[in-house]
Design a protein around this motif. Structure first.
Motif, PDB file in Angstrom:
ATOM      1  N   PRO A  11      41.421  59.897  41.101  1.00 47.75           N
ATOM      2  CA  PRO A  11      41.178  58.333  40.367  1.00 47.75           C
ATOM      3  C   PRO A  11      40.286  57.656  41.074  1.00 47.75           C
ATOM      4  O   PRO A  11      39.643  57.981  42.458  1.00 47.75           O
ATOM      5  CB  PRO A  11      42.621  58.038  41.179  1.00 47.75           C
ATOM      6  N   PRO A  12      39.581  56.817  40.457  1.00 46.85           N
ATOM      7  CA  PRO A  12      38.362  56.051  41.123  1.00 46.85           C
ATOM      8  C   PRO A  12      38.883  55.348  42.503  1.00 46.85           C
ATOM      9  O   PRO A  12      40.093  54.866  42.439  1.00 46.85           O
ATOM     10  CB  PRO A  12      38.031  55.146  39.976  1.00 46.85           C
ATOM     11  N   LEU A  13      37.889  55.152  43.153  1.00 53.03           N
ATOM     12  CA  LEU A  13      38.281  54.429  44.495  1.00 53.03           C
ATOM     13  C   LEU A  13      38.476  53.066  44.313  1.00 53.03           C
ATOM     14  O   LEU A  13      37.602  52.525  43.431  1.00 53.03           O
ATOM     15  CB  LEU A  13      37.126  54.678  45.378  1.00 53.03           C
ATOM     16  N   PRO A  14      39.294  52.394  44.770  1.00 51.53           N
ATOM     17  CA  PRO A  14      39.410  50.859  44.559  1.00 51.53           C
ATOM     18  C   PRO A  14      38.267  50.108  44.999  1.00 51.53           C
ATOM     19  O   PRO A  14      37.819  50.552  46.106  1.00 51.53           O
ATOM     20  CB  PRO A  14      40.702  50.500  45.106  1.00 51.53           C
ATOM     21  N   ARG A  15      38.041  49.272  44.354  1.00 52.92           N
ATOM     22  CA  ARG A  15      36.982  48.415  44.856  1.00 52.92           C
ATOM     23  C   ARG A  15      37.570  47.476  45.995  1.00 52.92           C
ATOM     24  O   ARG A  15      38.367  46.819  45.326  1.00 52.92           O
ATOM     25  CB  ARG A  15      36.281  47.517  43.478  1.00 52.92           C
ATOM     26  N   PRO A  16      36.619  46.967  46.632  1.00 50.13           N
ATOM     27  CA  PRO A  16      37.146  46.174  47.891  1.00 50.13           C
ATOM     28  C   PRO A  16      37.175  44.689  47.482  1.00 50.13           C
ATOM     29  O   PRO A  16      37.918  43.933  47.981  1.00 50.13           O
ATOM     30  CB  PRO A  16      36.246  46.419  48.855  1.00 50.13           C
ATOM     31  N   LEU A  17      36.529  44.345  46.404  1.00 54.56           N
ATOM     32  CA  LEU A  17      36.502  42.884  46.164  1.00 54.56           C
ATOM     33  C   LEU A  17      37.079  42.758  44.686  1.00 54.56           C
ATOM     34  O   LEU A  17      36.560  43.363  43.931  1.00 54.56           O
ATOM     35  CB  LEU A  17      34.948  42.419  46.053  1.00 54.56           C
ATOM     36  N   SER A  18      37.943  41.909  44.298  1.00 58.81           N
ATOM     37  CA  SER A  18      38.476  41.335  42.974  1.00 58.81           C
ATOM     38  C   SER A  18      39.034  40.010  42.842  1.00 58.81           C
ATOM     39  O   SER A  18      40.000  39.703  43.783  1.00 58.81           O
ATOM     40  CB  SER A  18      39.669  42.376  42.815  1.00 58.81           C
ATOM     41  N   VAL A  19      38.287  39.478  42.201  1.00 60.60           N
ATOM     42  CA  VAL A  19      38.675  37.971  41.832  1.00 60.60           C
ATOM     43  C   VAL A  19      40.040  37.904  41.115  1.00 60.60           C
ATOM     44  O   VAL A  19      40.840  36.877  41.394  1.00 60.60           O
ATOM     45  CB  VAL A  19      37.529  37.138  41.162  1.00 60.60           C
ATOM     46  N   ALA A  20      40.185  38.687  40.237  1.00 57.77           N
ATOM     47  CA  ALA A  20      41.172  38.542  39.392  1.00 57.77           C
ATOM     48  C   ALA A  20      42.656  39.044  40.166  1.00 57.77           C
ATOM     49  O   ALA A  20      44.077  38.493  39.791  1.00 57.77           O
ATOM     50  CB  ALA A  20      41.495  39.920  38.283  1.00 57.77           C
ATOM     51  N   LYS A  21      42.660  39.783  41.399  1.00 56.89           N
ATOM     52  CA  LYS A  21      43.657  40.118  42.180  1.00 56.89           C
ATOM     53  C   LYS A  21      44.083  38.980  43.216  1.00 56.89           C
ATOM     54  O   LYS A  21      44.804  39.047  43.835  1.00 56.89           O
ATOM     55  CB  LYS A  21      43.516  41.389  42.941  1.00 56.89           C
ATOM     56  N   SER A  22      42.838  38.378  43.528  1.00 54.49           N
ATOM     57  CA  SER A  22      43.038  37.335  44.668  1.00 54.49           C
ATOM     58  C   SER A  22      43.188  35.846  44.280  1.00 54.49           C
ATOM     59  O   SER A  22      43.838  35.082  44.980  1.00 54.49           O
ATOM     60  CB  SER A  22      41.760  37.398  45.426  1.00 54.49           C
ATOM     61  N   ASP A  23      42.578  35.604  43.171  1.00 50.09           N
ATOM     62  CA  ASP A  23      42.564  34.169  42.769  1.00 50.09           C
ATOM     63  C   ASP A  23      43.970  33.826  41.966  1.00 50.09           C
ATOM     64  O   ASP A  23      44.283  34.521  41.304  1.00 50.09           O
ATOM     65  CB  ASP A  23      41.525  34.122  41.514  1.00 50.09           C
ATOM     66  N   PRO A  24      44.562  32.696  42.658  1.00 51.53           N
ATOM     67  CA  PRO A  24      45.985  32.526  42.084  1.00 51.53           C
ATOM     68  C   PRO A  24      45.871  32.010  40.668  1.00 51.53           C
ATOM     69  O   PRO A  24      47.155  32.259  40.023  1.00 51.53           O
ATOM     70  CB  PRO A  24      46.259  31.299  42.864  1.00 51.53           C
ATOM     71  N   PHE A  28      48.063  33.898  37.350  1.00 53.42           N
ATOM     72  CA  PHE A  28      49.121  33.094  36.465  1.00 53.42           C
ATOM     73  C   PHE A  28      48.317  33.076  35.068  1.00 53.42           C
ATOM     74  O   PHE A  28      48.810  32.506  34.062  1.00 53.42           O
ATOM     75  CB  PHE A  28      49.295  31.708  36.778  1.00 53.42           C
ATOM     76  N   GLY A  29      47.289  33.779  34.708  1.00 53.51           N
ATOM     77  CA  GLY A  29      46.530  33.758  33.652  1.00 53.51           C
ATOM     78  C   GLY A  29      45.907  32.822  33.067  1.00 53.51           C
ATOM     79  O   GLY A  29      45.803  32.461  31.764  1.00 53.51           O
ATOM     80  N   VAL A  30      45.404  31.929  33.834  1.00 51.96           N
ATOM     81  CA  VAL A  30      45.062  30.602  33.572  1.00 51.96           C
ATOM     82  C   VAL A  30      43.485  30.848  33.898  1.00 51.96           C
ATOM     83  O   VAL A  30      42.945  31.244  34.668  1.00 51.96           O
ATOM     84  CB  VAL A  30      45.218  29.380  34.704  1.00 51.96           C
ATOM     85  N   GLY A  31      42.702  30.201  32.681  1.00 50.46           N
ATOM     86  CA  GLY A  31      41.156  30.524  32.902  1.00 50.46           C
ATOM     87  C   GLY A  31      40.699  29.337  33.926  1.00 50.46           C
ATOM     88  O   GLY A  31      41.032  28.526  33.949  1.00 50.46           O
ATOM     89  N   GLY A  35      32.838  30.363  40.990  1.00 42.46           N
ATOM     90  CA  GLY A  35      32.704  29.660  42.102  1.00 42.46           C
ATOM     91  C   GLY A  35      34.201  29.236  42.644  1.00 42.46           C
ATOM     92  O   GLY A  35      35.170  29.754  42.444  1.00 42.46           O
ATOM     93  N   THR A  36      33.861  27.934  42.971  1.00 35.91           N
ATOM     94  CA  THR A  36      34.983  27.298  43.540  1.00 35.91           C
ATOM     95  C   THR A  36      35.628  26.243  42.781  1.00 35.91           C
ATOM     96  O   THR A  36      36.560  25.682  43.184  1.00 35.91           O
ATOM     97  CB  THR A  36      34.815  26.655  44.829  1.00 35.91           C
ATOM     98  N   ALA A  37      35.192  26.178  41.385  1.00 33.66           N
ATOM     99  CA  ALA A  37      35.691  25.369  40.299  1.00 33.66           C
ATOM    100  C   ALA A  37      37.362  25.667  40.047  1.00 33.66           C
ATOM    101  O   ALA A  37      37.709  26.612  39.945  1.00 33.66           O
ATOM    102  CB  ALA A  37      34.889  25.347  39.113  1.00 33.66           C
ATOM    103  N   VAL A  38      37.927  24.425  40.032  1.00 32.23           N
ATOM    104  CA  VAL A  38      39.278  24.760  39.855  1.00 32.23           C
ATOM    105  C   VAL A  38      40.004  24.176  38.369  1.00 32.23           C
ATOM    106  O   VAL A  38      39.372  23.251  37.687  1.00 32.23           O
ATOM    107  CB  VAL A  38      40.206  23.821  40.923  1.00 32.23           C
ATOM    108  N   ASN A  39      41.021  24.726  37.774  1.00 27.94           N
ATOM    109  CA  ASN A  39      41.392  24.429  36.488  1.00 27.94           C
ATOM    110  C   ASN A  39      42.427  22.948  36.805  1.00 27.94           C
ATOM    111  O   ASN A  39      43.108  23.220  37.411  1.00 27.94           O
ATOM    112  CB  ASN A  39      42.140  25.502  36.041  1.00 27.94           C
ATOM    113  N   THR A  40      42.009  22.032  35.930  1.00 29.52           N
ATOM    114  CA  THR A  40      42.444  20.732  36.563  1.00 29.52           C
ATOM    115  C   THR A  40      43.818  20.741  35.929  1.00 29.52           C
ATOM    116  O   THR A  40      44.837  20.015  36.533  1.00 29.52           O
ATOM    117  CB  THR A  40      41.726  19.478  35.763  1.00 29.52           C
ATOM    118  N   GLY A  41      44.042  21.293  34.746  1.00 28.53           N
ATOM    119  CA  GLY A  41      45.335  21.185  34.098  1.00 28.53           C
ATOM    120  C   GLY A  41      46.339  22.112  34.870  1.00 28.53           C
ATOM    121  O   GLY A  41      47.592  21.457  35.212  1.00 28.53           O
TER     122      GLY A  41
END
Length: 292
Positions: A11-24, A28-31, A35-41
């Motif tokens: 299996p491919p080695l896991p990548r150490p960096l992932s936004v999809a797995k770290s960004d809350p 939750f499937g929110v666009g 960077g550090t921009a936050v979804n206001t809704g």
């Protein structure tokens, strides 16, 4: 003669960096923005839940000054608390996103071999390193800058423009950084205004009650005994302003701290690009002839 069974591919080695797995937000499937921009809704929904839970807890409190200040001083108190929680949620999300972005600076994209030089031929090697580090490197500000610059180097072979491209990307990220605080700036303006509105409503109610008391009571004892209705309006006037100013002060100090942290991160990104990319570039003789 039968062939031995083929062993399954590793299996491919896991990548150490992932936004999809770290960004809350992405969990939750929110666009979300880059960077550090936050979804206001999304942050507003969380703030609404927190505000509802907060006032439900206040309702269960025994009679106390704090309970009266929040529940008996008009609707502006609820709006102030909502905007306060909304700002806090945005700042917490921005802090988490900044922590994710900072992790990219801990990994080198250029081989540690001091003999390695960055040219139009070796750009592919650096690009492969970046994609091996992150599952979506374009979501990391510093990697996105480098990928844009190396794409120009790989496709056009013009190394003289790399520094200019990195500077242009840095200016774009700086503009996005300023824009990401626009909502917080609006909230920081609105919170004291809500306090002043509560002050006007409280004073108006106090003055109206005092006028009616003067009309209804003819003796001084009766007026003094009915002044509680007037003091209730004065409490609304001062306590709405007090709550709004305290909330605005806390939010302003937090925004200042977060803005400074993000500006330091952008400076660190520039230093990273300078050390990892610009200082390792080498113009080959045929490239000099081409650019000349």
């Amino acid at each position: 003669m039968s062939l031995p069974p083929r062993s399954p591919a590793a299996p491919p080695l896991p990548r150490p960096l992932s936004v999809a797995k770290s960004d809350p937000e992405r969990k939750f499937g929110v666009g979300a923005g880059n960077g550090t921009a936050v979804n206001t809704g999304f942050s507003g929904i969380i703030a609404l839940v927190l505000t509802t839970s907060f006032f439900a807890g206040v309702h269960l409190m025994p009679e106390h000054y704090f309970r009266a200040m929040l529940l008996e001083r008009g609707p502006t108190q609820h709006a102030t608390v909502l905007l306060g929680f909304w700002s806090i949620v945005i700042l917490l999300l921005k802090r988490g996103k900044l922590s994710i972005q900072r992790k990219a600076l801990d990994h080198a994209v250029i081989p540690e071999n001091h003999e390695f030089v960055l040219t139009s031929q070796t750009a592919d090697h650096v690009i492969r390193n970046i994609h091996a580090l992150a599952d979506d490197p374009n979501r990391f500000l510093v990697y996105n800058r480098i990928l844009i610059a190396l794409s120009n180097l790989k496709n056009l072979g013009r190394v003289s423009d790399i520094d200019d491209i990195l500077r242009a990307s840095a200016e774009r990220d700086e503009s996005s950084h300023q824009t990401s605080f626009a909502t917080l700036g609006g909230f920081l303006w609105a919170i004291p205004v809500l306090g002043f509105i509560g002050t006007v409503l409280g004073l108006a109610g106090a003055i109206g009650n005092f006028s009616s008391l003067l009309d209804k009571q003819s003796d001084v004892a009766g007026i003094v005994g009915s002044l509680k209705e007037v003091t209730g309006g004065l409490s609304t006037a001062f306590e709405t302003t007090l709550l709004a100013l305290v909330v605005a002060l806390v939010i302003q100090l937090w925004i200042t701290s977060q803005r400074k942290a993000e500006e330091m991160f952008l400076d660190d990104c520039q230093d990273y690009c300078l050390k990892q990319i610009v200082s390792r570039i080498k113009i080959l003789p045929y490239e000099q002839t081409r650019e000349a």
